[in-house]
Design a protein around this motif. Structure first.
Motif, short mmCIF file in Angstrom:
data_model
loop_
_atom_site.label_atom_id
_atom_site.label_comp_id
_atom_site.label_asym_id
_atom_site.label_seq_id
_atom_site.Cartn_x
_atom_site.Cartn_y
_atom_site.Cartn_z
N ASP A 156 -3.13 6.88 -9.92
CA ASP A 156 -3.62 5.86 -8.82
C ASP A 156 -3.59 4.56 -9.57
O ASP A 156 -4.43 4.16 -10.54
CB ASP A 156 -5.12 6.19 -8.72
CG ASP A 156 -5.61 5.45 -7.22
OD1 ASP A 156 -5.08 4.60 -7.11
OD2 ASP A 156 -6.63 6.04 -6.55
N ALA A 167 -5.85 0.23 -11.80
CA ALA A 167 -6.94 1.28 -12.44
C ALA A 167 -6.23 2.25 -13.39
O ALA A 167 -5.00 2.22 -13.50
CB ALA A 167 -7.27 2.52 -11.29
N PHE A 198 1.58 7.02 -6.72
CA PHE A 198 0.60 8.08 -6.93
C PHE A 198 0.90 9.57 -6.54
O PHE A 198 0.73 10.32 -7.30
CB PHE A 198 -0.82 7.98 -5.88
CG PHE A 198 -1.65 8.99 -5.82
CD1 PHE A 198 -2.57 9.25 -6.83
CD2 PHE A 198 -1.71 9.89 -4.71
CE1 PHE A 198 -3.34 10.29 -6.94
CE2 PHE A 198 -2.74 10.98 -4.70
CZ PHE A 198 -3.52 11.24 -5.73
N ARG A 246 -3.93 1.51 -7.89
CA ARG A 246 -4.53 0.42 -7.17
C ARG A 246 -5.58 -0.30 -7.92
O ARG A 246 -6.37 0.56 -8.56
CB ARG A 246 -5.37 1.08 -5.84
CG ARG A 246 -4.19 1.81 -4.81
CD ARG A 246 -4.86 2.45 -3.93
NE ARG A 246 -5.95 3.65 -4.24
CZ ARG A 246 -6.44 4.43 -3.48
NH1 ARG A 246 -6.61 4.37 -2.27
NH2 ARG A 246 -7.06 5.53 -3.98
N HIS A 247 -5.74 -1.17 -7.63
CA HIS A 247 -6.79 -2.15 -8.53
C HIS A 247 -6.38 -1.93 -9.92
O HIS A 247 -7.32 -2.12 -10.80
CB HIS A 247 -8.03 -1.81 -8.10
CG HIS A 247 -8.46 -1.37 -6.63
ND1 HIS A 247 -8.13 -2.62 -5.59
CD2 HIS A 247 -8.83 -0.27 -5.99
CE1 HIS A 247 -8.40 -1.91 -4.53
NE2 HIS A 247 -8.80 -0.70 -4.75
N ASN A 296 0.69 -1.24 0.14
CA ASN A 296 0.03 -0.08 -0.11
C ASN A 296 1.02 1.46 0.00
O ASN A 296 0.54 2.38 -0.65
CB ASN A 296 -0.96 0.06 1.03
CG ASN A 296 -2.01 -1.14 1.01
OD1 ASN A 296 -2.18 -1.61 0.04
ND2 ASN A 296 -2.65 -1.35 2.53
#
Lengths: 219, 219
Positions: free
Chosen positions: B213, B218, B207, B215-216, B200
Protein backbone atom coordinates in the motif's frame (compact mmCIF):
# COMPACT_ATOMS: atom_id res chain seq x y z
CA UNK A 1 -15.04 -19.67 13.40
CA UNK A 2 -18.35 -17.83 13.16
CA UNK A 3 -17.64 -16.08 16.44
CA UNK A 4 -14.09 -15.20 15.47
CA UNK A 5 -15.14 -13.58 12.22
CA UNK A 6 -17.86 -11.62 14.02
CA UNK A 7 -15.28 -10.27 16.44
CA UNK A 8 -13.04 -9.20 13.60
CA UNK A 9 -15.93 -7.58 11.72
CA UNK A 10 -16.88 -5.69 14.89
CA UNK A 11 -13.29 -4.50 15.16
CA UNK A 12 -13.45 -3.34 11.55
CA UNK A 13 -16.69 -1.47 12.20
CA UNK A 14 -15.24 0.13 15.34
CA UNK A 15 -12.28 1.41 13.33
CA UNK A 16 -14.62 2.92 10.72
CA UNK A 17 -16.70 4.63 13.41
CA UNK A 18 -13.57 6.02 15.04
CA UNK A 19 -12.39 7.29 11.66
CA UNK A 20 -15.79 8.87 11.12
CA UNK A 21 -15.54 10.67 14.45
CA UNK A 22 -12.16 12.08 13.48
CA UNK A 23 -13.51 13.18 10.09
CA UNK A 24 -16.49 14.89 11.76
CA UNK A 25 -14.13 16.78 14.08
CA UNK A 26 -12.12 17.86 11.05
CA UNK A 27 -15.22 19.42 9.48
CA UNK A 28 -16.00 21.20 12.77
CA UNK A 29 -12.47 22.53 13.18
CA UNK A 30 -12.22 23.60 9.54
CA UNK A 31 -15.24 25.81 10.26
CA UNK A 32 -13.48 27.25 13.32
CA UNK A 33 -10.73 28.27 10.91
CA UNK A 34 -13.34 29.80 8.62
CA UNK A 35 -15.36 31.78 11.15
CA UNK A 36 -12.73 32.61 13.77
CA UNK A 37 -9.45 32.14 11.91
CA UNK A 38 -8.28 30.03 14.79
CA UNK A 39 -4.84 28.71 13.79
CA UNK A 40 -4.87 26.07 16.55
CA UNK A 41 -7.96 24.58 14.87
CA UNK A 42 -6.04 24.41 11.59
CA UNK A 43 -3.17 22.52 13.19
CA UNK A 44 -5.68 20.09 14.61
CA UNK A 45 -7.17 19.45 11.16
CA UNK A 46 -3.73 18.75 9.71
CA UNK A 47 -2.81 16.37 12.56
CA UNK A 48 -6.13 14.57 12.19
CA UNK A 49 -5.49 14.07 8.49
CA UNK A 50 -2.46 11.96 9.35
CA UNK A 51 -4.58 9.87 11.69
CA UNK A 52 -7.26 9.34 9.03
CA UNK A 53 -4.63 8.32 6.47
CA UNK A 54 -3.18 5.81 8.92
CA UNK A 55 -6.64 4.44 9.74
CA UNK A 56 -7.47 4.14 6.03
CA UNK A 57 -4.54 1.78 5.52
CA UNK A 58 -5.34 -0.18 8.70
CA UNK A 59 -8.98 -0.66 7.68
CA UNK A 60 -8.02 -1.96 4.24
CA UNK A 61 -5.44 -4.29 5.74
CA UNK A 62 -7.87 -5.66 8.29
CA UNK A 63 -10.60 -6.09 5.66
CA UNK A 64 -8.18 -7.97 3.36
CA UNK A 65 -7.10 -10.13 6.28
CA UNK A 66 -10.70 -11.08 7.14
CA UNK A 67 -11.50 -11.82 3.50
CA UNK A 68 -8.43 -14.02 3.08
CA UNK A 69 -8.72 -15.78 6.45
CA UNK A 70 -12.43 -16.50 6.76
CA UNK A 71 -13.66 -16.32 3.17
CA UNK A 72 -16.96 -14.84 4.31
CA UNK A 73 -20.25 -15.04 2.44
CA UNK A 74 -23.56 -13.18 2.19
CA UNK A 75 -24.10 -10.52 4.85
CA UNK A 76 -20.59 -10.84 6.33
CA UNK A 77 -19.07 -10.34 2.90
CA UNK A 78 -21.31 -7.35 2.28
CA UNK A 79 -20.37 -5.80 5.63
CA UNK A 80 -16.67 -6.05 4.83
CA UNK A 81 -17.08 -4.64 1.32
CA UNK A 82 -19.21 -1.80 2.72
CA UNK A 83 -16.50 -1.05 5.29
CA UNK A 84 -13.87 -0.85 2.53
CA UNK A 85 -16.03 1.53 0.51
CA UNK A 86 -16.91 3.72 3.50
CA UNK A 87 -13.20 3.79 4.35
CA UNK A 88 -12.42 5.40 1.03
CA UNK A 89 -15.31 7.89 1.38
CA UNK A 90 -14.11 8.99 4.82
CA UNK A 91 -10.57 9.56 3.61
CA UNK A 92 -12.02 11.88 0.95
CA UNK A 93 -14.12 13.70 3.54
CA UNK A 94 -10.91 14.36 5.46
CA UNK A 95 -9.28 15.67 2.27
CA UNK A 96 -12.13 18.14 1.79
CA UNK A 97 -11.78 19.39 5.38
CA UNK A 98 -8.05 19.87 4.74
CA UNK A 99 -8.77 21.81 1.55
CA UNK A 100 -11.17 24.11 3.41
CA UNK A 101 -8.61 24.68 6.16
CA UNK A 102 -5.87 25.46 3.64
CA UNK A 103 -8.12 27.95 1.87
CA UNK A 104 -8.98 29.62 5.20
CA UNK A 105 -5.32 30.13 6.05
CA UNK A 106 -5.05 32.41 3.00
CA UNK A 107 -8.01 34.65 3.69
CA UNK A 108 -9.74 36.32 6.59
CA UNK A 109 -13.09 36.58 4.78
CA UNK A 110 -13.50 39.93 6.49
CA UNK A 111 -15.21 41.63 3.57
CA UNK A 112 -17.85 38.96 3.07
CA UNK A 113 -21.40 39.84 4.25
CA UNK A 114 -22.51 38.03 7.39
CA UNK A 115 -25.43 36.35 5.62
CA UNK A 116 -23.23 34.42 3.22
CA UNK A 117 -20.75 33.77 5.98
CA UNK A 118 -23.54 32.01 7.85
CA UNK A 119 -24.58 29.89 4.88
CA UNK A 120 -21.16 28.26 4.80
CA UNK A 121 -21.25 27.08 8.46
CA UNK A 122 -24.86 26.00 7.80
CA UNK A 123 -23.69 23.86 4.88
CA UNK A 124 -20.94 22.47 7.14
CA UNK A 125 -23.44 21.62 9.88
CA UNK A 126 -25.63 19.73 7.40
CA UNK A 127 -22.62 17.91 5.93
CA UNK A 128 -21.40 16.94 9.39
CA UNK A 129 -24.86 15.69 10.36
CA UNK A 130 -25.08 13.66 7.14
CA UNK A 131 -21.73 11.99 7.89
CA UNK A 132 -22.79 11.30 11.49
CA UNK A 133 -26.14 9.83 10.47
CA UNK A 134 -24.72 7.74 7.64
CA UNK A 135 -22.26 6.20 10.11
CA UNK A 136 -24.95 5.67 12.76
CA UNK A 137 -26.92 3.91 10.02
CA UNK A 138 -23.84 1.77 9.30
CA UNK A 139 -23.33 0.99 12.97
CA UNK A 140 -26.98 0.01 13.57
CA UNK A 141 -27.76 -1.39 10.08
CA UNK A 142 -30.51 1.23 9.97
CA UNK A 143 -31.90 1.53 6.43
CA UNK A 144 -34.43 4.21 7.35
CA UNK A 145 -31.74 6.51 8.73
CA UNK A 146 -29.63 5.89 5.62
CA UNK A 147 -32.61 6.97 3.50
CA UNK A 148 -32.93 10.18 5.55
CA UNK A 149 -29.33 10.98 4.64
CA UNK A 150 -30.16 10.65 0.94
CA UNK A 151 -33.00 13.14 1.30
CA UNK A 152 -30.83 15.64 3.18
CA UNK A 153 -28.50 15.98 0.20
CA UNK A 154 -31.00 18.16 -1.68
CA UNK A 155 -30.87 20.76 1.07
CA UNK A 156 -27.10 20.90 0.73
CA UNK A 157 -27.33 21.37 -3.06
CA UNK A 158 -29.84 24.18 -2.67
CA UNK A 159 -27.56 26.03 -0.25
CA UNK A 160 -24.60 25.55 -2.58
CA UNK A 161 -26.49 27.13 -5.49
CA UNK A 162 -27.55 30.00 -3.26
CA UNK A 163 -23.95 30.67 -2.18
CA UNK A 164 -22.83 30.58 -5.82
CA UNK A 165 -25.31 33.15 -7.10
CA UNK A 166 -24.80 35.43 -4.10
CA UNK A 167 -21.04 35.34 -4.37
CA UNK A 168 -21.13 36.02 -8.11
CA UNK A 169 -23.22 39.12 -7.35
CA UNK A 170 -20.67 40.20 -4.75
CA UNK A 171 -17.75 39.77 -7.16
CA UNK A 172 -19.50 41.98 -9.71
CA UNK A 173 -19.94 44.70 -7.10
CA UNK A 174 -16.44 44.45 -5.65
CA UNK A 175 -14.09 42.87 -8.20
CA UNK A 176 -11.07 43.77 -6.06
CA UNK A 177 -12.25 41.04 -3.64
CA UNK A 178 -12.34 38.37 -6.37
CA UNK A 179 -9.63 36.23 -4.81
CA UNK A 180 -11.34 35.57 -1.50
CA UNK A 181 -14.82 35.46 -3.01
CA UNK A 182 -13.80 32.72 -5.45
CA UNK A 183 -12.42 30.83 -2.46
CA UNK A 184 -15.83 31.08 -0.84
CA UNK A 185 -17.29 29.28 -3.86
CA UNK A 186 -14.61 26.61 -3.63
CA UNK A 187 -15.32 26.08 0.09
CA UNK A 188 -19.02 25.62 -0.65
CA UNK A 189 -18.03 22.98 -3.26
CA UNK A 190 -15.85 21.21 -0.68
CA UNK A 191 -18.83 21.06 1.68
CA UNK A 192 -21.15 19.85 -1.07
CA UNK A 193 -18.64 17.06 -1.79
CA UNK A 194 -18.72 16.01 1.88
CA UNK A 195 -22.51 15.69 1.52
CA UNK A 196 -21.96 13.54 -1.60
CA UNK A 197 -19.62 11.26 0.34
CA UNK A 198 -22.26 10.88 3.07
CA UNK A 199 -24.76 9.96 0.35
CA UNK A 200 -22.38 7.31 -0.95
CA UNK A 201 -21.94 5.92 2.58
CA UNK A 202 -25.72 5.77 3.02
CA UNK A 203 -26.03 3.85 -0.28
CA UNK A 204 -23.31 1.43 0.89
CA UNK A 205 -25.27 0.85 4.13
CA UNK A 206 -28.46 0.08 2.21
CA UNK A 207 -26.52 -2.38 0.04
CA UNK A 208 -24.99 -3.96 3.13
CA UNK A 209 -28.33 -4.45 4.88
CA UNK A 210 -30.66 -5.29 2.00
CA UNK A 211 -28.15 -6.74 -0.46
CA UNK A 212 -29.67 -4.35 -2.97
CA UNK A 213 -27.71 -1.87 -5.03
CA UNK A 214 -29.72 1.35 -5.08
CA UNK A 215 -27.10 3.50 -6.80
CA UNK A 216 -28.35 5.20 -9.93
CA UNK A 217 -31.80 3.92 -8.91
CA UNK A 218 -30.92 0.43 -10.10
CA UNK A 219 -33.67 -2.12 -9.55
CA UNK B 1 -11.33 -24.21 -10.24
CA UNK B 2 -8.14 -22.18 -10.75
CA UNK B 3 -8.93 -21.82 -14.42
CA UNK B 4 -12.54 -20.87 -13.81
CA UNK B 5 -11.64 -18.09 -11.41
CA UNK B 6 -9.02 -16.78 -13.86
CA UNK B 7 -11.67 -16.61 -16.56
CA UNK B 8 -14.01 -14.68 -14.30
CA UNK B 9 -11.23 -12.30 -13.20
CA UNK B 10 -10.37 -11.68 -16.86
CA UNK B 11 -14.02 -10.92 -17.52
CA UNK B 12 -13.98 -8.46 -14.61
CA UNK B 13 -10.85 -6.79 -15.96
CA UNK B 14 -12.37 -6.56 -19.44
CA UNK B 15 -15.42 -4.81 -18.01
CA UNK B 16 -13.20 -2.29 -16.19
CA UNK B 17 -11.21 -1.59 -19.36
CA UNK B 18 -14.40 -1.12 -21.35
CA UNK B 19 -15.71 1.26 -18.68
CA UNK B 20 -12.39 3.15 -18.81
CA UNK B 21 -12.73 3.54 -22.58
CA UNK B 22 -16.21 5.00 -22.16
CA UNK B 23 -14.96 7.38 -19.44
CA UNK B 24 -12.08 8.52 -21.68
CA UNK B 25 -14.52 9.24 -24.49
CA UNK B 26 -16.62 11.25 -22.06
CA UNK B 27 -13.64 13.49 -21.22
CA UNK B 28 -12.96 13.95 -24.93
CA UNK B 29 -16.56 14.80 -25.78
CA UNK B 30 -16.91 17.15 -22.81
CA UNK B 31 -14.03 19.11 -24.35
CA UNK B 32 -15.83 19.20 -27.69
CA UNK B 33 -18.67 20.87 -25.81
CA UNK B 34 -16.19 23.29 -24.30
CA UNK B 35 -14.28 24.30 -27.41
CA UNK B 36 -16.92 23.93 -30.11
CA UNK B 37 -20.18 23.97 -28.16
CA UNK B 38 -21.18 20.87 -30.01
CA UNK B 39 -24.53 19.81 -28.55
CA UNK B 40 -24.32 16.35 -30.13
CA UNK B 41 -21.17 15.80 -28.08
CA UNK B 42 -23.08 16.74 -24.94
CA UNK B 43 -25.82 14.21 -25.68
CA UNK B 44 -23.14 11.58 -26.13
CA UNK B 45 -21.67 12.38 -22.71
CA UNK B 46 -25.08 12.07 -21.05
CA UNK B 47 -25.80 8.76 -22.80
CA UNK B 48 -22.38 7.42 -21.82
CA UNK B 49 -23.03 8.30 -18.18
CA UNK B 50 -25.91 5.84 -18.16
CA UNK B 51 -23.62 3.16 -19.59
CA UNK B 52 -20.95 3.84 -16.95
CA UNK B 53 -23.55 3.67 -14.16
CA UNK B 54 -24.81 0.34 -15.49
CA UNK B 55 -21.26 -1.01 -15.76
CA UNK B 56 -20.47 0.14 -12.22
CA UNK B 57 -23.23 -2.02 -10.83
CA UNK B 58 -22.29 -4.96 -13.06
CA UNK B 59 -18.64 -4.81 -11.97
CA UNK B 60 -19.54 -4.78 -8.28
CA UNK B 61 -21.98 -7.66 -8.77
CA UNK B 62 -19.43 -9.73 -10.66
CA UNK B 63 -16.72 -8.98 -8.08
CA UNK B 64 -19.04 -10.00 -5.22
CA UNK B 65 -19.94 -13.16 -7.11
CA UNK B 66 -16.28 -14.14 -7.59
CA UNK B 67 -15.49 -13.41 -3.94
CA UNK B 68 -18.42 -15.49 -2.69
CA UNK B 69 -17.98 -18.34 -5.15
CA UNK B 70 -14.23 -18.90 -5.23
CA UNK B 71 -13.06 -17.30 -1.96
CA UNK B 72 -9.84 -16.18 -3.63
CA UNK B 73 -6.56 -15.45 -1.87
CA UNK B 74 -3.38 -13.44 -2.36
CA UNK B 75 -2.97 -11.95 -5.84
CA UNK B 76 -6.44 -13.02 -7.05
CA UNK B 77 -8.03 -11.35 -4.04
CA UNK B 78 -5.98 -8.21 -4.61
CA UNK B 79 -6.97 -8.09 -8.29
CA UNK B 80 -10.67 -8.25 -7.40
CA UNK B 81 -10.38 -5.60 -4.69
CA UNK B 82 -8.41 -3.38 -7.08
CA UNK B 83 -11.13 -3.81 -9.71
CA UNK B 84 -13.79 -2.75 -7.19
CA UNK B 85 -11.83 0.34 -6.23
CA UNK B 86 -11.05 1.30 -9.83
CA UNK B 87 -14.74 0.81 -10.61
CA UNK B 88 -15.66 3.51 -8.12
CA UNK B 89 -12.93 5.86 -9.42
CA UNK B 90 -14.16 5.51 -13.01
CA UNK B 91 -17.72 6.28 -12.04
CA UNK B 92 -16.47 9.51 -10.46
CA UNK B 93 -14.45 10.34 -13.58
CA UNK B 94 -17.68 10.04 -15.56
CA UNK B 95 -19.42 12.35 -13.07
CA UNK B 96 -16.73 14.98 -13.59
CA UNK B 97 -17.13 14.78 -17.38
CA UNK B 98 -20.89 15.21 -16.91
CA UNK B 99 -20.31 18.26 -14.69
CA UNK B 100 -18.05 19.83 -17.30
CA UNK B 101 -20.61 19.19 -20.03
CA UNK B 102 -23.44 20.67 -17.95
CA UNK B 103 -21.36 23.79 -17.27
CA UNK B 104 -20.58 24.14 -20.98
CA UNK B 105 -24.24 24.05 -21.91
CA UNK B 106 -24.70 27.28 -19.92
CA UNK B 107 -21.88 29.29 -21.47
CA UNK B 108 -20.25 29.85 -24.79
CA UNK B 109 -16.93 30.97 -23.27
CA UNK B 110 -16.72 33.48 -26.13
CA UNK B 111 -15.14 36.24 -24.06
CA UNK B 112 -12.34 34.12 -22.65
CA UNK B 113 -8.85 34.69 -24.11
CA UNK B 114 -7.59 31.93 -26.35
CA UNK B 115 -4.56 31.21 -24.14
CA UNK B 116 -6.68 30.18 -21.15
CA UNK B 117 -9.08 28.40 -23.46
CA UNK B 118 -6.14 26.26 -24.57
CA UNK B 119 -5.01 25.47 -21.02
CA UNK B 120 -8.32 23.78 -20.29
CA UNK B 121 -8.13 21.32 -23.23
CA UNK B 122 -4.46 20.80 -22.30
CA UNK B 123 -5.53 19.83 -18.77
CA UNK B 124 -8.16 17.54 -20.29
CA UNK B 125 -5.59 15.88 -22.54
CA UNK B 126 -3.29 15.19 -19.57
CA UNK B 127 -6.21 13.86 -17.47
CA UNK B 128 -7.33 11.60 -20.32
CA UNK B 129 -3.77 10.29 -20.80
CA UNK B 130 -3.48 9.64 -17.05
CA UNK B 131 -6.70 7.61 -17.09
CA UNK B 132 -5.56 5.69 -20.16
CA UNK B 133 -2.13 4.91 -18.72
CA UNK B 134 -3.46 3.94 -15.30
CA UNK B 135 -5.79 1.44 -16.97
CA UNK B 136 -3.05 0.13 -19.27
CA UNK B 137 -1.00 -0.35 -16.09
CA UNK B 138 -3.95 -2.27 -14.59
CA UNK B 139 -4.36 -4.39 -17.70
CA UNK B 140 -0.66 -5.28 -17.94
CA UNK B 141 0.16 -5.21 -14.19
CA UNK B 142 2.76 -2.59 -15.10
CA UNK B 143 4.09 -0.90 -11.94
CA UNK B 144 6.45 1.38 -13.85
CA UNK B 145 3.63 2.83 -15.93
CA UNK B 146 1.53 3.30 -12.79
CA UNK B 147 4.40 5.28 -11.27
CA UNK B 148 4.56 7.49 -14.39
CA UNK B 149 0.90 8.35 -13.79
CA UNK B 150 1.70 9.49 -10.24
CA UNK B 151 4.42 11.83 -11.56
CA UNK B 152 2.12 13.31 -14.19
CA UNK B 153 -0.28 14.59 -11.53
CA UNK B 154 2.06 17.47 -10.62
CA UNK B 155 1.79 18.84 -14.16
CA UNK B 156 -1.98 18.88 -13.84
CA UNK B 157 -1.82 20.72 -10.50
CA UNK B 158 0.51 23.36 -11.94
CA UNK B 159 -1.86 24.01 -14.84
CA UNK B 160 -4.82 24.26 -12.47
CA UNK B 161 -3.06 26.93 -10.37
CA UNK B 162 -2.16 28.80 -13.55
CA UNK B 163 -5.78 28.80 -14.75
CA UNK B 164 -6.94 30.00 -11.32
CA UNK B 165 -4.63 33.02 -11.13
CA UNK B 166 -5.25 33.97 -14.76
CA UNK B 167 -9.00 33.75 -14.42
CA UNK B 168 -9.00 35.80 -11.20
CA UNK B 169 -7.09 38.51 -13.10
CA UNK B 170 -9.68 38.36 -15.89
CA UNK B 171 -12.59 38.69 -13.45
CA UNK B 172 -11.01 41.80 -11.94
CA UNK B 173 -10.70 43.36 -15.39
CA UNK B 174 -14.19 42.36 -16.57
CA UNK B 175 -16.46 41.71 -13.58
CA UNK B 176 -19.49 41.56 -15.88
CA UNK B 177 -18.12 38.20 -17.12
CA UNK B 178 -17.88 36.77 -13.60
CA UNK B 179 -20.45 34.04 -14.21
CA UNK B 180 -18.67 32.30 -17.05
CA UNK B 181 -15.21 32.97 -15.67
CA UNK B 182 -16.07 31.28 -12.36
CA UNK B 183 -17.29 28.32 -14.40
CA UNK B 184 -13.89 28.17 -16.05
CA UNK B 185 -12.35 27.72 -12.59
CA UNK B 186 -14.86 25.00 -11.77
CA UNK B 187 -14.07 23.17 -15.02
CA UNK B 188 -10.36 23.25 -14.21
CA UNK B 189 -11.22 21.73 -10.80
CA UNK B 190 -13.24 18.98 -12.50
CA UNK B 191 -10.24 18.14 -14.67
CA UNK B 192 -7.87 18.20 -11.70
CA UNK B 193 -10.20 15.73 -9.96
CA UNK B 194 -10.01 13.39 -12.96
CA UNK B 195 -6.22 13.47 -12.57
CA UNK B 196 -6.67 12.62 -8.87
CA UNK B 197 -8.84 9.63 -9.77
CA UNK B 198 -6.16 8.41 -12.21
CA UNK B 199 -3.62 8.74 -9.39
CA UNK B 200 -5.84 6.62 -7.13
CA UNK B 201 -6.16 3.99 -9.88
CA UNK B 202 -2.37 3.92 -10.28
CA UNK B 203 -1.99 3.39 -6.53
CA UNK B 204 -4.52 0.56 -6.66
CA UNK B 205 -2.51 -1.07 -9.47
CA UNK B 206 0.71 -0.88 -7.44
CA UNK B 207 -1.09 -2.46 -4.47
CA UNK B 208 -2.50 -5.16 -6.74
CA UNK B 209 0.88 -6.07 -8.23
CA UNK B 210 3.22 -5.62 -5.27
CA UNK B 211 0.78 -6.20 -2.42
CA UNK B 212 2.13 -2.96 -0.99
CA UNK B 213 0.00 0.00 0.00
CA UNK B 214 1.82 3.13 -1.16
CA UNK B 215 -0.98 5.58 -0.33
CA UNK B 216 0.14 8.41 1.92
CA UNK B 217 3.68 7.08 1.43
CA UNK B 218 2.98 4.19 3.81
CA UNK B 219 5.91 1.80 4.20
Amino acid sequence: MKRQIQEEINQLKAKILHMGGVAEDMIRFSMKCFTERETGAGDRVFRSEEEVNRLQIEVDELACRILALYQPEASDLRAILAAMKINSELERVADQAVNITQTCTYHLFKEVPVKTMMEIPRMAAIAQEMIKNSLDAFSRSDVELAQDVLKKDEEEDTLKSKVLSEVIGMIRRQPSQTNQLVDLILISRNLEKIGDHATNIAEDVIFMVLGKDIRHHAQ
